[in-house]
Design a protein around this motif. Structure first.
Motif, PDB file in Angstrom:
ATOM      1  N   VAL A 173       0.834  -1.209   0.000  1.00 30.83           N
ATOM      2  CA  VAL A 173       0.000   0.000   0.000  1.00 30.83           C
ATOM      3  C   VAL A 173       0.870   1.261   0.000  1.00 30.83           C
ATOM      4  O   VAL A 173       0.556   2.241  -0.678  1.00 30.83           O
ATOM      5  CB  VAL A 173      -0.953  -0.008   1.218  1.00 30.83           C
ATOM      6  N   GLN A 174       1.967   1.209   0.743  1.00 21.68           N
ATOM      7  CA  GLN A 174       2.809   2.396   0.939  1.00 21.68           C
ATOM      8  C   GLN A 174       3.210   3.105  -0.364  1.00 21.68           C
ATOM      9  O   GLN A 174       2.963   4.300  -0.500  1.00 21.68           O
ATOM     10  CB  GLN A 174       4.050   1.962   1.720  1.00 21.68           C
ATOM     11  N   PRO A 175       3.809   2.395  -1.331  1.00 15.48           N
ATOM     12  CA  PRO A 175       4.219   3.122  -2.539  1.00 15.48           C
ATOM     13  C   PRO A 175       3.044   3.686  -3.333  1.00 15.48           C
ATOM     14  O   PRO A 175       3.167   4.756  -3.928  1.00 15.48           O
ATOM     15  CB  PRO A 175       4.987   2.071  -3.353  1.00 15.48           C
ATOM     16  N   VAL A 176       1.928   2.981  -3.350  1.00 13.34           N
ATOM     17  CA  VAL A 176       0.764   3.471  -4.102  1.00 13.34           C
ATOM     18  C   VAL A 176       0.203   4.731  -3.440  1.00 13.34           C
ATOM     19  O   VAL A 176      -0.144   5.702  -4.102  1.00 13.34           O
ATOM     20  CB  VAL A 176      -0.317   2.375  -4.188  1.00 13.34           C
ATOM     21  N   LEU A 177       0.159   4.702  -2.129  1.00 13.05           N
ATOM     22  CA  LEU A 177      -0.338   5.866  -1.395  1.00 13.05           C
ATOM     23  C   LEU A 177       0.556   7.079  -1.638  1.00 13.05           C
ATOM     24  O   LEU A 177       0.086   8.201  -1.820  1.00 13.05           O
ATOM     25  CB  LEU A 177      -0.383   5.531   0.103  1.00 13.05           C
ATOM     26  N   ALA A 178       1.873   6.823  -1.668  1.00 12.25           N
ATOM     27  CA  ALA A 178       2.813   7.927  -1.884  1.00 12.25           C
ATOM     28  C   ALA A 178       2.646   8.519  -3.279  1.00 12.25           C
ATOM     29  O   ALA A 178       2.924   9.697  -3.500  1.00 12.25           O
ATOM     30  CB  ALA A 178       4.245   7.435  -1.675  1.00 12.25           C
ATOM     31  N   GLU A 179       2.184   7.696  -4.220  1.00  4.95           N
ATOM     32  CA  GLU A 179       2.041   8.156  -5.602  1.00  4.95           C
ATOM     33  C   GLU A 179       0.785   8.998  -5.827  1.00  4.95           C
ATOM     34  O   GLU A 179       0.680   9.690  -6.834  1.00  4.95           O
ATOM     35  CB  GLU A 179       1.969   6.938  -6.542  1.00  4.95           C
ATOM     36  N   ILE A 180      -0.181   8.884  -4.921  1.00  5.07           N
ATOM     37  CA  ILE A 180      -1.439   9.603  -5.143  1.00  5.07           C
ATOM     38  C   ILE A 180      -1.185  11.107  -5.061  1.00  5.07           C
ATOM     39  O   ILE A 180      -0.664  11.611  -4.074  1.00  5.07           O
ATOM     40  CB  ILE A 180      -2.506   9.175  -4.122  1.00  5.07           C
ATOM     41  N   ASP A 181      -1.560  11.786  -6.121  1.00  2.00           N
ATOM     42  CA  ASP A 181      -1.324  13.211  -6.232  1.00  2.00           C
ATOM     43  C   ASP A 181      -2.247  13.954  -5.269  1.00  2.00           C
ATOM     44  O   ASP A 181      -3.446  13.701  -5.233  1.00  2.00           O
ATOM     45  CB  ASP A 181      -1.644  13.616  -7.677  1.00  2.00           C
ATOM     46  N   ALA A 182      -1.680  14.891  -4.502  1.00  2.00           N
ATOM     47  CA  ALA A 182      -2.498  15.669  -3.569  1.00  2.00           C
ATOM     48  C   ALA A 182      -3.631  16.372  -4.315  1.00  2.00           C
ATOM     49  O   ALA A 182      -4.714  16.564  -3.773  1.00  2.00           O
ATOM     50  CB  ALA A 182      -1.631  16.693  -2.850  1.00  2.00           C
ATOM     51  N   GLU A 183      -3.394  16.713  -5.590  1.00  3.31           N
ATOM     52  CA  GLU A 183      -4.417  17.438  -6.362  1.00  3.31           C
ATOM     53  C   GLU A 183      -5.691  16.633  -6.534  1.00  3.31           C
ATOM     54  O   GLU A 183      -6.775  17.212  -6.656  1.00  3.31           O
ATOM     55  CB  GLU A 183      -3.855  17.837  -7.738  1.00  3.31           C
ATOM     56  N   VAL A 184      -5.565  15.302  -6.543  1.00  3.86           N
ATOM     57  CA  VAL A 184      -6.763  14.479  -6.707  1.00  3.86           C
ATOM     58  C   VAL A 184      -7.678  14.645  -5.496  1.00  3.86           C
ATOM     59  O   VAL A 184      -8.890  14.786  -5.626  1.00  3.86           O
ATOM     60  CB  VAL A 184      -6.368  13.000  -6.896  1.00  3.86           C
ATOM     61  N   GLU A 185      -7.060  14.651  -4.305  1.00  5.61           N
ATOM     62  CA  GLU A 185      -7.865  14.838  -3.099  1.00  5.61           C
ATOM     63  C   GLU A 185      -8.369  16.277  -3.003  1.00  5.61           C
ATOM     64  O   GLU A 185      -9.496  16.525  -2.555  1.00  5.61           O
ATOM     65  CB  GLU A 185      -7.038  14.489  -1.871  1.00  5.61           C
ATOM     66  N   GLU A 186      -7.527  17.220  -3.413  1.00  2.00           N
ATOM     67  CA  GLU A 186      -7.960  18.623  -3.393  1.00  2.00           C
ATOM     68  C   GLU A 186      -9.142  18.823  -4.323  1.00  2.00           C
ATOM     69  O   GLU A 186     -10.067  19.581  -4.037  1.00  2.00           O
ATOM     70  CB  GLU A 186      -6.797  19.528  -3.815  1.00  2.00           C
ATOM     71  N   SER A 187      -9.072  18.119  -5.434  1.00  2.00           N
ATOM     72  CA  SER A 187     -10.133  18.218  -6.414  1.00  2.00           C
ATOM     73  C   SER A 187     -11.453  17.717  -5.830  1.00  2.00           C
ATOM     74  O   SER A 187     -12.495  18.346  -6.005  1.00  2.00           O
ATOM     75  CB  SER A 187      -9.682  17.395  -7.616  1.00  2.00           C
ATOM     76  N   ALA A 188     -11.384  16.591  -5.108  1.00  3.44           N
ATOM     77  CA  ALA A 188     -12.591  16.078  -4.460  1.00  3.44           C
ATOM     78  C   ALA A 188     -13.118  17.093  -3.448  1.00  3.44           C
ATOM     79  O   ALA A 188     -14.327  17.353  -3.376  1.00  3.44           O
ATOM     80  CB  ALA A 188     -12.299  14.744  -3.780  1.00  3.44           C
ATOM     81  N   ALA A 189     -12.205  17.699  -2.688  1.00  9.38           N
ATOM     82  CA  ALA A 189     -12.614  18.682  -1.682  1.00  9.38           C
ATOM     83  C   ALA A 189     -13.261  19.892  -2.345  1.00  9.38           C
ATOM     84  O   ALA A 189     -14.301  20.384  -1.904  1.00  9.38           O
ATOM     85  CB  ALA A 189     -11.411  19.110  -0.849  1.00  9.38           C
ATOM     86  N   ALA A 190     -12.656  20.362  -3.448  1.00  9.60           N
ATOM     87  CA  ALA A 190     -13.202  21.532  -4.124  1.00  9.60           C
ATOM     88  C   ALA A 190     -14.599  21.242  -4.680  1.00  9.60           C
ATOM     89  O   ALA A 190     -15.418  22.141  -4.804  1.00  9.60           O
ATOM     90  CB  ALA A 190     -12.265  21.973  -5.245  1.00  9.60           C
TER      91      ALA A 190
END
Lengths: 281, 285, 349
Positions: free
Chosen positions: A163-180
């Protein structure tokens, strides 16, 4: 004729193809394939009826159920806490993070027998943890629960490290996009992050599960090994072997190998499906 | 304790309190399931004092077990090192049909229960095995003897070096080797002067993991060893015997040596990972 | 929606990007570009408007209401990221419908309505028929439009785009530029986009805000910005320009010991004169107009113009003069030709 076989491919510039492939195939054949095929030969010697009789023995069924059940439960625990640990290691900065990160691999490095006696000592009724649980009426050592504890120990790194490497690869923008778009933190995790982690999580779960099913050293000390209660399938193989019932041992081994290969196949399918869908390797 | 967030914006990171809770929960789980067993090994080993510890480690059977473990490990690591180099060279530097099947086969021992890894050699070389009677007639003992232990150990540690080197060599491509070839280098010269320096950290990483597993292997070895004290007992088997004899302090004393080895392995692993070696092909086993 | 930004500041510790007392107002329905070099803070400003960054001080008002304490979730902004940040595990339609589907149950439209709205938006961005694809199966330009449709789906008060065309190749970029302007005119959303490409900003935006080192240099229409740049930075940033460091005395400008022939008096106290390449005429020696004597060192064709590098006889850096291609065809220049560079217009700071 060798010429004809290689027609259309350019001549190999780098030498050593024949030698290295020859060594590889011979070694794999002698060390892995021929010995492994003996399981099939020996179990096949029983015939269908004989094989089915051994597989249907209550003790066999129970041992398999204990191995698979405990492995599944432990893998589920690891899926949750392994993801949590991966999250903490990837996203937070705290003193000692690197040491914690290195420590996650302890179960890969610590010999299973050492883990086994240590866990047995910890969870025995007079042990550090067993002593705390005894007044509550909770027995861990010498019960199926103890098997689960040992398999949690053995399986944890599989989930964290997938899980660790995949989690590290997730772009912060994807989560920001969900928040926006108005998603709460929980919605963002469940609907955006978790689906991205799912294949890795499933891979880690399956690897931990597969390892747990076959695990022996760390389990037998804490399990108590009571037939029909806390006897695992690998131990039953050893017992059949000591009884000189090699065919029965081989039959149980064949069942476990079949399950292991099925898991391996499932794993490859999951990964192939995800690659096709998401595009990235 | 300082809990600095990463560079993520506040909108997509947990609040201070949530962060502290998750961290505490994760670390507590780690402490309970990993740290405590490790600490218990040393606590139990030293529970009867240093003298008992020293005696347990220096006892002749323990020394014999250590010797055998080192011997078996040396052979297994050497064999799998040669195999790993050959396999990665053939897979990474050439293309041929069935390559992905070959790579899957190399990983196969990881999917096999340790007990089955021992069982297969019993089926092959045991008293009732395929070659058992013939071997016995010629006075060769494999099962319940050192060769069986070596074979079982070789089997369970087979993938470590290869699975580390294959992705590494594939990532590096064949350009360097082709250049060396155009400059007139022979195959061995290319291997020792171009390829080996390129993959040395990854190679060491694979050897390190292979070594740790070889020294610690229990299930597979247990099936083929016969548990003859002083002769076919490796360290993990010696730990088991002592433990089953209720000689806990001695069992944990020998176990503590293996635990130290594990810690050393983790430390070296971290060092090698800092040099770029590491889990390219997923986690090791 | 109208946006007012008052004295907005944010200090960054590590990256060095910061905002320094930004003041600007964006009218309802306006299309504004934030233009600046990389690291100038333009993206930080955009993210601050969205609520993805928390400013240290200052105010952001949406229709007069301070939104400082309002979380990004509650600001109702449509944000299109440079990477598009599409949800890879969802289909195109699920991506577009996401914003509606995460609304609290009370305000969440029924599933069928969300799907219908998603399809309608995909038609608007001309992606109908691709509803069931995943982002991996789309081209860069298509992904960009999905991101835009997704942002529009929540009916945002303001549309914020970070380098919307940054990741696309030149041809698609031009196409999408015209298309975005068209879409803006049709939907009428207040729109702010970040770019480092001056051509993109000047061509697309109603007004351009030039940001440099965390400060707002000027916000003006493209014509004003080009015709009356407020700061030396803008002069240098927009188009190719020649700079003359001068000492002004009595309406004359002394450059490298010579009086610079200027079309208008040099204002007192000026230290630096800017002359755009097309404001510097290359003349043959002996022409009536005064100029800086020199020789041609380089001839470069650039589209409809030819650029001449002129080495001034008085020394200093190479001067750049622009000659329309038609003039060049009738009177070609070549390396080594003697030339006089005449200043037709200048700006002094």
């Amino acid at each position: 004729m060798a010429q004809a076989a290689h027609r259309g491919t350019p001549p190999r510039v780098i030498p050593g193809f024949g030698l290295t492939l020859g060594v590889t195939l011979a070694y794999l054949g002698l060390v892995v394939l021929v010995p492994l095929s003996m399981v099939g030969v020996e179990a096949g010697g029983l015939g269908w009826a004989g094989f089915a009789a051994i597989a249907a023995e209550p003790r066999t069924l129970h041992a398999l159920a204990v191995s698979f059940g405990a492995a599944a439960a432990a893998a589920a625990v690891n899926a949750v806490f392994g993801t949590l640990l991966a999250w903490v290691l990837v996203r937070y900065r705290f003193p000692g993070r690197r040491i914690v990160d290195a420590l996650v691999d302890l179960p890969f490095a610590l010999p299973t027998a050492v883990a086994g006696i240590s866990l047995a000592a910890l969870y025995a009724p007079n042990g550090w943890i067993g002593g705390l649980l005894a007044p509550l009426g909770v027995k861990v050592a010498y019960t199926p629960l103890g098997i689960g504890v040992a398999l949690v120990f053995v399986g944890l790194p599989f989930v964290v490290r997938t899980v660790q490497p995949v989690l590290a690869e997730i772009d912060a923008e994807v989560e920001e996009s969900a928040a926006a778009l108005g998603a709460t933190r929980a919605q963002g995790f469940v609907r955006v992050v978790l689906p991205l982690l799912a294949p890795a999580l499933l891979t880690g779960f399956t690897m931990a599960f597969a390892r747990g099913v076959g695990e022996y050293g760390s389990v037998i000390f804490i399990a108590g090994n009571i037939p029909m209660v806390s006897e695992i399938a690998p131990l039953l193989i050893v017992i059949r072997l000591e009884e000189y019932r090699t065919d029965a041992a081989a039959a149980i081994a064949a069942l476990m190998l079949a399950a292991a290969f099925a898991l391996l196949l499932a794993l490859n399918c999951i990964q192939a499906w995800h690659r096709r869908r998401v595009g990235a390797p | 304790m300082k809990l600095s967030g990463s560079t993520r914006s506040a909108a997509v990171s947990e609040g201070r309190f949530a962060r502290a809770c998750l961290l505490a929960l994760g670390l507590a789980f780690l402490a309970l399931f990993l740290l405590l067993p490790l600490a218990a090994v040393f606590a139990e080993a030293l529970s009867k004092g240093l003298a008992v510890y020293a005696a347990a480690v220096a006892e002749p059977d323990a020394v014999a077990a250590i010797r055998l473990t080192l011997l078996v490990t040396a052979i297994a690591v050497a064999c799998n090192l040669v195999f790993g180099l050959a396999a990665s060279w053939s897979v990474a530097k050439f293309s041929f049909p069935g390559k992905s099947l070959l790579v899957t086969l190399i990983d196969l021992p990881f999917s096999v229960s340790p007990v089955i890894s021992g069982l297969i050699y019993v089926l092959l070389f045991g008293a009732h095995g395929v070659f058992g009677p013939w071997l016995r007639a010629h006075g060769v003992e494999v099962i319940f003897a050192v060769p069986g232990i070596v074979l079982a150990t070789v089997f369970v540690t087979l993938p470590f070096v290869a699975r580390e080197l294959i992705p590494l060599m594939e990532a590096q491509g064949r350009g360097d080797e082709e250049v060396a070839r155009t400059l007139g280098a022979s195959g061995w010269q290319i291997f020792f002067r171009v390829t080996l320096p390129n993959v040395k950290w990854g190679l060491l990483y694979g050897v390190l993991l292979c070594n740790a597993r070889a020294m610690g292997e229990f299930g597979a070895v247990s099936v083929v060893s016969g548990h003859i004290r002083g002769l076919t007992n490796t360290m993990p088997l010696h730990v088991e015997i002592l433990y089953n004899e209720y000689n806990f302090a001695a069992a944990f004393a020998v176990a503590s040596l293996l635990a130290l080895l594990a810690l050393l392995t983790l430390a070296l692993k971290t060092v090698l990972e800092a040099r770029g070696a590491g889990p390219a092909g997923g986690p090791g086993h | 929606m109208r946006i007012d930004i008052c004295n907005l500041s944010k200090a960054f510790d590590s990256a060095g990007r910061a905002l320094n007392g930004i003041d600007m107002s964006i009218a309802d329905g306006e299309l504004v570009a934030l233009l600046g070099p990389s690291g100038s803070g333009k993206t930080t400003l955009l993210r601050a408007i969205a609520g993805l960054e928390t400013p240290d001080s200052g105010e952001i008002l949406f229709d007069g209401e301070n939104v400082a304490s309002r979380d990004v979730r509650d600001r109702n902004v449509g944000f299109v990221f440079q990477s598009y940040a599409l949800f890879k595990t969802m289909t195109v339609q699920e991506n577009v419908g996401f914003g509606l589907s995460v609304r609290p149950r009370a305000t969440r439209p029924p599933k069928a309505e969300i799907a219908a709205r998603a399809r309608e938006l995909l038609r608007l961005v001309q992606l109908d028929g691709l509803e069931d694809r995943t982002p991996a199966q789309l081209s860069g330009g298509q992904r960009q439009r999905v991101a835009l449709a997704r942002a529009l789906a929540i009916d945002p008060g303001v549309l914020l785009l970070d380098e919307p065309f940054g990741a696309l190749d030149a041809k698609v970029r031009k196409e999408l530029r015209g298309w975005l302007r068209d879409l803006h005119d049709r939907t009428g959303h207040t729109t702010v986009f970040v770019t480092h490409d001056q051509e993109e900003a000047l061509e697309l935006a109603d007004r351009v805000a030039v940001i440099n080192r965390g400060r707002l240099e000027q916000i003006a229409t493209p014509a004003e910005l080009y015709g009356a740049p407020a700061t030396p930075f803008i002069c240098e940033f927009l188009g190719s320009v020649n700079a003359f460091d001068v000492t002004a005395e009595g309406g004359r400008a002394l450059w490298r010991g010579h009086a610079l022939p200027l079309p208008a008096p040099c204002p007192a106290g000026a230290a630096r004169l800017f002359v755009r390449a097309h404001e510097l005429a290359a003349l043959r020696p002996g022409s009536a107009q005064p100029g800086i004597p020199g020789s041609v060192e380089g001839v470069r064709l650039s589209g409809s113009h030819v650029r001449l590098d002129i080495r001034a006889a008085w020394g200093g850096p190479l001067l750049e003069a622009e000659v329309p291609i038609l003039d060049f065809d009738s009177h070609p220049w070549k390396r080594g030709d003697a030339a006089v560079a005449a200043i037709l217009a200048f700006r002094a700071f």
